[in-house]
Design an enzyme around this catalytic site. Structure first.
Site, PDB file in Angstrom:
ATOM      1  N   CYS A   1      -6.965   3.195   3.498  1.00 53.24           N
ATOM      2  CA  CYS A   1      -5.844   4.091   4.036  1.00 53.24           C
ATOM      3  C   CYS A   1      -5.239   4.719   2.744  1.00 53.24           C
ATOM      4  CB  CYS A   1      -4.820   2.980   4.705  1.00 53.24           C
ATOM      5  SG  CYS A   1      -3.269   3.976   5.329  1.00 53.24           S
TER       6      CYS A   1
ATOM      7  N   HIS B   1      -6.831   4.084  14.062  1.00 47.66           N
ATOM      8  CA  HIS B   1      -6.157   3.791  12.738  1.00 47.66           C
ATOM      9  C   HIS B   1      -5.055   4.690  12.663  1.00 47.66           C
ATOM     10  CE1 HIS B   1      -6.149   3.076   8.348  1.00 47.66           C
ATOM     11  NE2 HIS B   1      -5.415   4.082   8.353  1.00 47.66           N
ATOM     12  N   GLU B   2      -5.351   5.978  12.809  1.00 48.91           N
ATOM     13  CA  GLU B   2      -4.176   7.023  12.882  1.00 48.91           C
ATOM     14  C   GLU B   2      -3.106   6.837  13.975  1.00 48.91           C
ATOM     15  OE1 GLU B   2      -4.127   8.217  10.095  1.00 48.91           O
ATOM     16  OE2 GLU B   2      -5.935   8.215   9.454  1.00 48.91           O
TER      17      GLU B   2
ATOM     18  N   HIS C   1      -0.462   4.226  13.210  1.00 52.15           N
ATOM     19  CA  HIS C   1       0.556   4.841  12.244  1.00 52.15           C
ATOM     20  C   HIS C   1       1.643   5.354  12.969  1.00 52.15           C
ATOM     21  CE1 HIS C   1      -0.974   4.419   8.173  1.00 52.15           C
ATOM     22  NE2 HIS C   1      -1.947   5.062   8.475  1.00 52.15           N
TER      23      HIS C   1
END
Length: 177
Positions: free
Chosen positions: A101, A143-144, A147
């Site tokens: 990341c 993953h994004e 966030h």
């Protein structure tokens, strides 16, 4: 005018917040943010970047898979803008693979993710899209998307034994080639 954005690091409280929906996609600030995110992720050798990583708590990220020094085997794709994204369906199969990341430099983790996902998002022109994503690109999306909900990949690692330094990760990757 486009400019590189500063990527915040783990410990900044914005990385732990839930992001707000974007209401006006055609807003000049939103369109400028999109261009700046695309430039920033390319400059940082990333394959994705979310608005919270540049201190903007909005539901927007870029998936920009391409081979680079951090991900030499990444598939090539055009940077894709994903606004107000969501997973609408997912595989039952979970696959573990290494993730890094831009907000957590120097560390990789073995992270379990869905093998495939069906997703919905709005593009930068305001068009609703739905796509099926698999493997590495599905991993980037998940993953994004994390966030946007204040979650980082370290939260998903099952054991501290599944962490490795970036330097050691790159050394092991070089042994494979």
């Amino acid at each position: 005018m486009n400019s590189l954005l500063s990527i915040i690091k783990l410990g900044n409280p914005i990385l732990r917040q839930s992001s707000s929906l974007i209401e006006n996609i055609q807003d000049e600030q939103t369109q400028c943010l999109i261009d700046n995110l695309i430039m920033t992720v390319a400059n940082a050798n990333g394959v994705g970047i979310a608005a919270p990583q540049v201190s903007i708590s909005q539901r927007l990220f870029i998936v920009a898979s391409r081979p680079n020094p951090r991900y030499p085997n990444a598939p090539e794709m055009e940077p894709t803008v994903m606004i107000n994204p969501k997973i609408v369906e997912n595989s039952t199969e979970i696959v573990k693979d290494w993730e890094g990341c831009l907000s957590i430099p120097g560390i990789r983790g073995l992270v379990p993710r869905y093998h495939w996902i069906n997703v919905e998002y709005t593009d930068r022109n305001g068009e609703l899209k739905d796509n099926m994503l698999v493997d590495f690109v599905a991993r980037i999306f998940q993953h994004e998307c994390d966030h946007l909900d204040g979650v980082v990949f370290l939260d998903r690692v099952e054991s501290s034994q599944d962490l490795i330094s970036e330097e050691e990760y790159q050394r092991l990757q070089n042994l494979k080639t």
